[in-house]
Enzyme design. Structure first.
Site, PDB file in Angstrom:
ATOM      1  N   ASN A   1       5.094  -0.724  12.179  1.00  0.00           N
ATOM      2  CA  ASN A   1       4.071  -1.208  11.248  1.00  0.00           C
ATOM      3  C   ASN A   1       4.726  -1.540   9.906  1.00  0.00           C
ATOM      4  OD1 ASN A   1       1.678  -1.893  10.039  1.00  0.00           O
ATOM      5  ND2 ASN A   1       0.637   0.047  10.470  1.00  0.00           N
TER       6      ASN A   1
ATOM      7  N   LYS B   1      -5.808  -5.513  22.004  1.00  0.00           N
ATOM      8  CA  LYS B   1      -7.198  -5.034  21.942  1.00  0.00           C
ATOM      9  C   LYS B   1      -8.054  -6.027  21.148  1.00  0.00           C
ATOM     10  CE  LYS B   1      -6.030  -0.063  21.776  1.00  0.00           C
ATOM     11  NZ  LYS B   1      -6.634   0.530  22.943  1.00  0.00           N
TER      12      LYS B   1
ATOM     13  N   CYS C   1      -3.559  -2.773   4.346  1.00  0.00           N
ATOM     14  CA  CYS C   1      -2.743  -3.858   4.917  1.00  0.00           C
ATOM     15  C   CYS C   1      -3.302  -5.243   4.598  1.00  0.00           C
ATOM     16  CB  CYS C   1      -2.643  -3.682   6.428  1.00  0.00           C
ATOM     17  SG  CYS C   1      -2.121  -2.041   6.907  1.00  0.00           S
TER      18      CYS C   1
ATOM     19  N   THR D   1       3.956   4.966  15.187  1.00  0.00           N
ATOM     20  CA  THR D   1       3.522   3.667  14.643  1.00  0.00           C
ATOM     21  C   THR D   1       4.001   3.481  13.204  1.00  0.00           C
ATOM     22  OG1 THR D   1       1.360   4.428  13.830  1.00  0.00           O
ATOM     23  CG2 THR D   1       1.454   3.713  16.114  1.00  0.00           C
TER      24      THR D   1
ATOM     25  N   GLU E   1       0.842  -1.190   0.000  1.00  0.00           N
ATOM     26  CA  GLU E   1       0.000   0.000   0.000  1.00  0.00           C
ATOM     27  C   GLU E   1       0.881   1.245   0.000  1.00  0.00           C
ATOM     28  OE1 GLU E   1      -1.400  -0.848   4.429  1.00  0.00           O
ATOM     29  OE2 GLU E   1      -2.014   1.121   3.770  1.00  0.00           O
TER      30      GLU E   1
ATOM     31  N   SER F   1     -10.014   4.405  13.350  1.00  0.00           N
ATOM     32  CA  SER F   1      -9.412   3.203  12.755  1.00  0.00           C
ATOM     33  C   SER F   1      -9.358   2.046  13.753  1.00  0.00           C
ATOM     34  CB  SER F   1      -8.009   3.510  12.191  1.00  0.00           C
ATOM     35  OG  SER F   1      -7.054   3.665  13.212  1.00  0.00           O
TER      36      SER F   1
ATOM     37  N   HIS G   1      -3.270  -8.663  12.540  1.00  0.00           N
ATOM     38  CA  HIS G   1      -2.542  -7.539  11.935  1.00  0.00           C
ATOM     39  C   HIS G   1      -2.087  -6.624  13.074  1.00  0.00           C
ATOM     40  CE1 HIS G   1      -1.406  -4.109   9.700  1.00  0.00           C
ATOM     41  NE2 HIS G   1      -2.392  -3.369  10.179  1.00  0.00           N
TER      42      HIS G   1
ATOM     43  N   SER H   1      -7.298  -1.130   6.292  1.00  0.00           N
ATOM     44  CA  SER H   1      -8.189   0.019   6.483  1.00  0.00           C
ATOM     45  C   SER H   1      -8.994   0.318   5.239  1.00  0.00           C
ATOM     46  CB  SER H   1      -7.373   1.255   6.850  1.00  0.00           C
ATOM     47  OG  SER H   1      -6.889   1.128   8.153  1.00  0.00           O
TER      48      SER H   1
END
Ligand code: CAA
Length: 395
Positions: free
Chosen positions: A285, A243, A112, A153, A80, A202, A234, A317
Site C-alpha cells: 500500500n 472486489k 488515501c 498490507t 497521510e 473498511s 485505489h 478512509s
C-alpha cells in the site's frame, strides 16, 4: 476549452523490500493468504534515513529534470503519513528540489484520497491560469502494528505528477462522482505512528463508497460504463481492486472482467485489472500514491491506450471517495518508461523479517533528537532530528 491533466509522472519507493512469503512463514500463515488472498507478493520498507519527504522529492526530481520548472507556482504534497503537524512536507521537498521561493506549498490530507484532491485542485489552478503548471507529489509510508491483520498490507511509495494544459499523458474530464461518509474504518491518531483500522469495516466502507461515487458520476453526466475502456482503483492490496471490480459489475450490469492474477481466465471485458496492479503487488500500500502507481503500471504495460478513456476510483478512509475519468493522450508512449519502474522495484535491498521488525520499531516522526545511519541509495536523505526539527540533505 483547454484540455488539462497529467503531463508526466514518476514513481519512487523505499530502499528495502520484504517478501510476503517470508512474513507469512514467520507469522505461521499460509503464504497463499497473502499472495492470492490479498494479491500481494512484496512490500517496500523505508530505511531509517528515508521518509515521505525524501521519497516524494526522489519521485519529483527526474520529473523536473525532464520537464524543467518553468511555470510551476504551486506544489501540492498529499500524504497521510505526515511528519509534522504544522509544516507542510512539501516545503522541505521544495528546498531539496531547488525550486524557487515563488512557489506556494501546501500539504493535503484525507487519507488515501488526498492525492486526488491535490490533482483536482491542480486542474482548477491550471484552468484559471493555463500558462501555470502544478507539481503534485503523493507520498506515503503505510504502517500498521506488527502482528496485526493489516501488517501484510503495509508498503511505501510516491508518485509525482506534473499537471498542465495540453498534457502529454492523461486529460482529466470534467464530470466526477463523489461519495463522502463519516465512518471510523481507518485513522491515525495524533499520538500514534501506526494506523488504527477496522479491516473488514473498511472493505465494506470502500465498496459502498464506490457504489455512491459511481451513482454520483452518472448524475453528474459522466460517461456510460461501456464508454470506459480501462478502470483503476485505489489498491490497499490488489485483491481490493478485484472486489471493487465485482461491485462495479453488479452496480452497472456490465460484464467487466474480474480476473486479477496474470494467467487468470477473463470472465468479461478486460479493463486492465491485471496490468494496472503489477507495481502495487510489489510496492504494497502506498496510500495517496496507490492509484497513481496503478496508473503508472497501466501506462507502462498497455500499448493500445491512445484515445482510450480510463476510469479512476480514489478512496480515502474516513471516508471520501471520487470516481473520475481521463482520456489517454498520444504522447503517453514517449513519456512512459517501464524499464525505469522495473529497475526501481528490482534494486530494492531485501531485508530479513528480523531486520524489518527492527526498522519498524525505529523512531517514526518523533521529535527526539537523533542522527540516522547513511543507508538510502536515493538522491535525498533524512539526516535526523536536531532541536526537534527534521533535517534533510542531498546525498
Ligand atoms: N490461500 C488463498 N487465499 C486465502 C488463504 C489461502 N491459504 N487464506 C485466506 N485467504 C483469503 C481469504 O479467503 C480472503 O479472501 P476474500 O477477501 O476474497 O474473502 C483473504 O485471503 C483475506 O483473508 P481474511 O479476510 O481472513 O484476512 P484478515 O481478516 O486477516 O485481513 C484485511 C484482511 C482486513 C484486509 C487486513 O489485511 C487489513 O485490515 N488491512 C488493512 C485495511 C485495508 O487495507 N482495508 C482496505 C479498504 S480501506 C482502504 O482502502 C484505505 C487504505 O488504503 C487502508
Amino acid at each position: 476549452m483547454t484540455s488539462i491533466g497529467i503531463h508526466d509522472l514518476e514513481m519512487a519507493t523505499g530502499h528495502h523490500v520484504v517478501e510476503l512469503a517470508d512474513l507469512a512463514e514467520f507469522s505461521g500463515v499460509a503464504p497463499g493468504k497473502y499472495i492470492l488472498g490479498l494479491g500481494q507478493s512484496q512490500m517496500s520498507v523505508l530505511s531509517e534515513d528515508e521518509d515521505i519527504v525524501t521519497m516524494g522529492a526522489a519521485a519529483a526530481l527526474p520529473l523536473l529534470e525532464r520537464n524543467g520548472t518553468e511555470g510551476i507556482r504551486t506544489l501540492l504534497f498529499a500524504t497521510e503519513s505526515g511528519v509534522d503537524q504544522s509544516k507542510a512536507a512539501g516545503v522541505a521537498a521544495l528546498r531539496l528540489l531547488g525550486l524557487p521561493s515563488n512557489v506556494r506549498v501546501v500539504e493535503m490530507k484525507q487519507a488515501c484520497y488526498g492525492g486526488t484532491a491535490a490533482l483536482q485542485a491542480a486542474v482548477g489552478i491550471v484552468a484559471r491560469s493555463p500558462e501555470e503548471r502544478v507539481l503534485v507529489i503523493t507520498s506515503d509510508n503505510a504502517r500498521y502494528e506488527l502482528d496485526s491483520p493489516g501488517e501484510p498490507t503495509q508498503g511505501a511509495g510516491a508518485v509525482a505528477m506534473l499537471i498542465s494544459a495540453d498534457p502529454d499523458v492523461l486529460e482529466i474530464e470534467q464530470a466526477n462522482g463523489i461519495s463522502t461518509t463519516d465512518v471510523d474504518d481507518f485513522w491515525r491518531p495524533n499520538d500514534s505512528t501506526t494506523a488504527v483500522v477496522d479491516g473488514h469495516l473498511s472493505v465494506g466502507a470502500y465498496l459502498d463508497a464506490l457504489t455512491g461515487a459511481w451513482k454520483d458520476l452518472e448524475a453528474d453526466g459522466g460517461p456510460a460504463i461501456a464508454d470506459i475502456d480501462r478502470i483503476l482503483y485505489h489498491q490497499p492490496y490488489t485483491k481490493m481492486a478485484k472486489k471493487a471490480q465485482q461491485r462495479l459489475r453488479e452496480v452497472t450490469g456490465e460484464e467487466i472482467s474480474t480476473a486479477l492474477n496474470p494467467g487468470d481466465e477473463p470472465d468479461g471485458r478486460d479493463t486492465g485489472l491485471t496490468t494496472g496492479s503489477i507495481y502495487n503487488r510489489r510496492l504494497g500500500n502506498s496510500y495517496t500514491a496507490s492509484i497513481y502507481s496503478g496508473l503508472t503500471s497501466l501506462l507502462d504495460h498497455d500499448d493500445s491506450l491512445e484515445g482510450r478513456r480510463i476510469g479512476l476510483f480514489s478512496y480515502g478512509s474516513g471516508c471520501v471517495s471520487e470516481f473520475f475519468t481521463g482520456v489517454v493522450q498520444p504522447g503517453y508512449l514517449a513519456r512512459r518508461n517501464p524499464a525505469r519502474a522495473e529497475k526501481l522495484l528490482d534494486q530494492r535491498v531485501p531485508v530479513s523479517i528480523a531486520e524489518y521488525r527492527a526498522l519498524h520499531a525505529a523512531p517514526h516522526g518523533t521529535s527526539d533528537d537523533q542522527v540516522t545511519p547513511k543507508v538510502t541509495a536515493g538522491p535525498f536523505r533524512f539526516a535526523g532530528v536536531t532541536d526537534q526539527a527534521r533535517q534533510y540533505e542531498v546525498r
